[in-house]
Design a protein around this motif. Sequence first.
Motif, PDB file in Angstrom:
ATOM      1  N   LEU A 305      89.372 157.031  21.572  1.00  0.00           N
ATOM      2  CA  LEU A 305      88.566 157.458  20.571  1.00  0.00           C
ATOM      3  C   LEU A 305      88.689 156.920  19.533  1.00  0.00           C
ATOM      4  O   LEU A 305      87.844 156.334  18.755  1.00  0.00           O
ATOM      5  CB  LEU A 305      88.158 159.202  20.697  1.00  0.00           C
ATOM      6  CG  LEU A 305      87.628 159.510  21.583  1.00  0.00           C
ATOM      7  CD1 LEU A 305      87.193 160.946  21.370  1.00  0.00           C
ATOM      8  CD2 LEU A 305      86.160 159.741  21.652  1.00  0.00           C
ATOM      9  N   LYS A 306      89.787 156.888  18.558  1.00  0.00           N
ATOM     10  CA  LYS A 306      90.323 157.887  17.238  1.00  0.00           C
ATOM     11  C   LYS A 306      90.541 155.511  16.803  1.00  0.00           C
ATOM     12  O   LYS A 306      91.365 155.272  17.635  1.00  0.00           O
ATOM     13  CB  LYS A 306      91.801 158.081  17.063  1.00  0.00           C
ATOM     14  CG  LYS A 306      91.606 158.222  16.102  1.00  0.00           C
ATOM     15  CD  LYS A 306      92.473 159.690  15.157  1.00  0.00           C
ATOM     16  CE  LYS A 306      91.508 160.920  14.848  1.00  0.00           C
ATOM     17  NZ  LYS A 306      92.654 162.338  15.159  1.00  0.00           N
ATOM     18  N   HIS A 307      90.526 155.164  16.101  1.00  0.00           N
ATOM     19  CA  HIS A 307      90.939 153.600  16.037  1.00  0.00           C
ATOM     20  C   HIS A 307      92.257 154.109  15.358  1.00  0.00           C
ATOM     21  O   HIS A 307      93.339 154.751  14.707  1.00  0.00           O
ATOM     22  CB  HIS A 307      90.780 153.802  13.977  1.00  0.00           C
ATOM     23  CG  HIS A 307      90.761 152.155  13.267  1.00  0.00           C
ATOM     24  ND1 HIS A 307      92.123 151.451  12.808  1.00  0.00           N
ATOM     25  CD2 HIS A 307      89.900 151.334  13.617  1.00  0.00           C
ATOM     26  CE1 HIS A 307      91.344 150.917  12.822  1.00  0.00           C
ATOM     27  NE2 HIS A 307      90.974 150.140  12.911  1.00  0.00           N
ATOM     28  N   PRO A 308      93.146 153.197  15.384  1.00  0.00           N
ATOM     29  CA  PRO A 308      94.857 153.161  15.641  1.00  0.00           C
ATOM     30  C   PRO A 308      95.654 153.372  14.450  1.00  0.00           C
ATOM     31  O   PRO A 308      96.134 154.149  14.173  1.00  0.00           O
ATOM     32  CB  PRO A 308      95.311 151.815  15.924  1.00  0.00           C
ATOM     33  CG  PRO A 308      93.774 150.657  16.162  1.00  0.00           C
ATOM     34  CD  PRO A 308      92.893 151.412  16.139  1.00  0.00           C
ATOM     35  N   GLU A 309      94.534 152.770  13.120  1.00  0.00           N
ATOM     36  CA  GLU A 309      95.360 152.915  11.901  1.00  0.00           C
ATOM     37  C   GLU A 309      95.471 154.465  12.095  1.00  0.00           C
ATOM     38  O   GLU A 309      96.558 155.243  11.213  1.00  0.00           O
ATOM     39  CB  GLU A 309      94.264 152.171  11.162  1.00  0.00           C
ATOM     40  CG  GLU A 309      94.916 150.593  10.680  1.00  0.00           C
ATOM     41  CD  GLU A 309      95.364 150.670  10.175  1.00  0.00           C
ATOM     42  OE1 GLU A 309      96.581 151.129   8.707  1.00  0.00           O
ATOM     43  OE2 GLU A 309      96.391 148.942  10.205  1.00  0.00           O
TER      44      GLU A 309
END
Length: 351
Positions: A305-309
């Motif tokens: 779900l979440k952006h890696p940054e």
Amino acid sequence: MTTLKGPGIFLAQFLGDKPPFNNFESICLWAAEKGFVAVQIPTSDPNIFDLKLAAESKNYTDEIKGLALSCGLEISELSTHLQGQLVAVHPAYDDLFDGFAPPEFRGNSKARTEWAVQQLKYAAKASQNLELNAHATFSGSLLWHTFHPWPQRPAGLVDEGFTELAKRWTPILDYFDECGVDVCYEIHPGEDLFDGETYEMFLEKVNNHARACLLYDPSHFVLQQLDYIQYIDFYHERIRAFHVKDAEFNSTGKQGTFGGYQSWLKRAGRYRSPGDGQVDFKTIFSKLAEYDYKGWAVMEWECCLKHPEDGAREGAEFIKNHIIRVTDKAFDDFAATGTDTDFNKKVLGLE
């Protein structure tokens, strides 16, 4: 007790062909900017780390260590997850796992295995050159296709599988021992070492080898519905590496632990960024502090779900906030009455 070291970050999931993820120095600068103080280095990408050269050249490992230090980072461990997988591969998976090896070894399982074993030995020597005492890897698998026994497993099959797995790993473990480095198996679905029972079967076959240790990652146990807290009680003496990876398990009337061939987004069990899942990290960090774990807390980021940054930035802070600075005194020291043998005997009614 010892205060855990961290936060560290496993670089594997962040590597890419564009800056800052395409060379060692730039990805280290990126990691430091996110708040990490150590990196766990995958060894399958020569653009980031030349494993063979690291085994053969102390000058090269000194250069790598110096680059990390110039970015404000230490090296926590090296990783050979992909190479370790290739130490043992059932023929049914040959084509799928061929991509883990260089092109010249694909289609030749014997040569591919020999290459993988040599890679592990390079990793042992490279770790020694870097003055590391733990190494992260996978066990590989000969038995995984039989984990749910239908048709039933033939008598003796599991014993034979673990005998062969131990035969392949014992010389590697011995070489790691010569180099003074622990092999930390990440207990993981798809490997023959996927839970405590399988680890113990393997340990018996390698004669309780002192270097056959563990990388603790609770996320895989959430997906298996295994008690990941009690696991620490059972195996804390063997836990020498730690991945901070979160997960959640939300079964439905349509699927459970096996996932129904769904994508990660649609699975009942799926990996999440640290703090977004169901893992009780407060208890985990407390247990590891209690048992005097002396290694690193390293974020392995896998989230559908979440952006890696965002996951990296939040993960560094998450680990930092969970590390317990262990106490150097007892909270009730203020009420101490001192040590006196005669007084102790009096308190016990012996005088």
